[in-house]
Design a protein around this motif. Structure first.
Motif, PDB file in Angstrom:
ATOM      1  N   GLY A  31      43.498  35.803  49.694  1.00  0.00           N
ATOM      2  CA  GLY A  31      43.710  37.128  50.264  1.00  0.00           C
ATOM      3  C   GLY A  31      43.543  38.259  49.269  1.00  0.00           C
ATOM      4  N   ASN A  32      43.260  39.446  49.825  1.00  0.00           N
ATOM      5  CA  ASN A  32      43.180  40.673  49.038  1.00  0.00           C
ATOM      6  C   ASN A  32      44.604  41.104  48.699  1.00  0.00           C
ATOM      7  N   SER A  35      46.203  43.677  50.823  1.00  0.00           N
ATOM      8  CA  SER A  35      46.412  43.393  52.253  1.00  0.00           C
ATOM      9  C   SER A  35      47.789  42.770  52.457  1.00  0.00           C
ATOM     10  N   GLY A  41      47.566  37.950  51.849  1.00  0.00           N
ATOM     11  CA  GLY A  41      47.560  39.132  51.001  1.00  0.00           C
ATOM     12  C   GLY A  41      48.827  39.241  50.175  1.00  0.00           C
ATOM     13  N   SER A  44      48.787  36.845  47.267  1.00  0.00           N
ATOM     14  CA  SER A  44      47.957  37.347  46.164  1.00  0.00           C
ATOM     15  C   SER A  44      48.680  38.440  45.393  1.00  0.00           C
ATOM     16  N   GLN A  45      49.346  39.328  46.128  1.00  0.00           N
ATOM     17  CA  GLN A  45      50.072  40.396  45.452  1.00  0.00           C
ATOM     18  C   GLN A  45      51.191  39.829  44.577  1.00  0.00           C
ATOM     19  N   THR A 241      39.141  46.340  44.383  1.00  0.00           N
ATOM     20  CA  THR A 241      39.866  45.132  44.765  1.00  0.00           C
ATOM     21  C   THR A 241      40.217  44.315  43.526  1.00  0.00           C
TER      22      THR A 241
END
Length: 390
Positions: A31-32, A35, A41, A44-45, A241
């Motif tokens: 994931g971004n 997001s 998301g 990933s964060q 990104t």
């Protein structure tokens, strides 16, 4: 033929632990990081923030002081271009050194065309700066001192603690390119008042294409405008990104970074073997503090390219990877007062924690053999032996 890799100041082999840490974020958790509305998301964060904590912990910094970039070259451009823009009301003078990385020197040349004054400090024949020269160079309009921690070609160390204190006393920002020092020597930013610091992942057995920029949080915030604008990532300092898998790899590489003391013993063993068996060689910076993994050696009256071609089983370099293909002699060696001929006869050998004693013994044997063979067939060497040239 098994290759012996001794070009670790250019890039390093990715560590297995780093690779394993990155894999999930290339396949499952793709994931971004922006997001955050869905699980992939948010995963990933979370991974990015964990990596930020890993980098900060290793540097003695806080998470809010770490910005992820594509590497030291981007960070250097961001800082030099940004500081000159943000601080033009205070002054337009930057101090750097003649032996800095090309990313610094090329950017400074471009800034000079825009009216920025640049002082390029000289070095002695060991590659060391004179701190009195630095003190004298700092003027009322000096907005930044930009000096690396360790030279990428010779391994010579600048006294960054002393430099930081001088800058602090003179109310001038100190920006340090610590790319080669990280992973080879401890650096604690709670003890060394460096204002801004850059590093790259691929020098410490991490992935290529990712790095970190440290900007100290102060009562009067340091102004470094964004070089890349975009969607507000990295606190509006670096749009785009996030390279999640690379950032995860950088964090892991920082966490496990180590420099076994035996590596410097291997380097010293290699140098002593060459000194004992090969005449007319120069080991650059040998009388100065150096990184324990780096050796820059001139084999007089033989081109470095000839030596490397004759030893395809060794991965060596003639200097900085960022200057590969250039026909000019090394700017670092020229600043250390070497003649062009000797600069073109210089090889850089750089070890990593994966380098073995057997590889170093083999390298010494090969170099001794190949240099003797090349010189035996060299008319120039024969003239040197006869005392007809120096």
């Amino acid at each position: 033929m098994e290759l012996i890799y001794l070009d670790n100041n250019a890039t390093t082999k990715i560590d297995d632990q780093v690779f394993e840490a990155m894999l999930p974020f290339l396949r499952e958790s793709y994931g971004n990081a922006s997001s955050i509305q869905h699980q992939l998301g948010r995963a990933s964060q979370t991974a990015v923030e964990h990596a930020r904590s890993q980098v900060a912990t290793c540097l003695g910094a806080t998470e809010k002081e770490i910005i992820f970039t594509s590497g030291a070259t981007e960070s250097i451009n961001m800082v030099l271009r940004g500081i000159t823009s943000a601080y033009k009301g205070k002054g337009n003078h930057i101090i750097t050194c003649k032996t800095e990385h090309k990313a610094v020197l090329t950017t400074c040349r471009l800034l000079e065309k825009k009216g920025i004054k640049i002082t390029y400090l000289p070095v002695n024949d060991q590659g060391e700066i004179d701190l009195d020269n630095l003190k004298s160079a700092i003027q009322s309009d000096t907005i930044l001192v930009c000096l690396m921690a360790a030279n990428n070609e010779t391994g010579v160390l600048h006294p960054i603690s002393d430099i930081a204190k001088i800058c602090q006393e003179r109310d001038t920002l100190f920006f340090c390119d610590a790319t080669q020092l990280i992973g080879k020597s401890e650096i604690n930013l709670t003890k060394i008042p460096i204002d801004i610091l850059a590093l790259s992942g691929h020098k410490i057995h991490g992935p290529k294409g990712v790095g970190a920029l440290y900007i100290r949080r102060k009562r009067k915030p340091i102004q470094v405008p964004a070089l890349i604008s975009g969607g507000g990532q990295e606190n509006d300092l670096r749009g785009g990104t996030l390279h999640v898998s690379g950032i995860v790899g950088l964090g892991k590489a920082m966490e496990i970074a180590s420099f076994p003391p035996y590596i410097s013993h291997y380097r010293d063993y290699l140098e002593q073997q060459l000194l004992d068996h090969i005449p007319a060689i120069i080991i650059h910076g040998s009388a100065a503090p150096r990184l324990g993994n780096t050796s820059s050696i001139t084999f007089r009256h033989i081109k470095a390219s000839e030596i490397m071609i004759a030893m395809p089983q060794l991965a060596l370099s003639a200097g900085s990877a960022c200057s590969a293909g250039l026909r000019d002699p090394s700017h670092v060696l020229k600043a250390m007062h070497l003649h062009d001929e000797d600069a073109f006869s210089t090889i850089r050998i750089s070890l990593s924690r994966y380098t073995t004693k057997q590889e170093i013994e083999k390298t010494a044997q090969l170099l001794i053999q190949v240099v003797a063979q090349l010189r035996a067939n060299s008319p120039i060497w024969q003239l040197y032996e006869q005392g007809l040239i120096t």
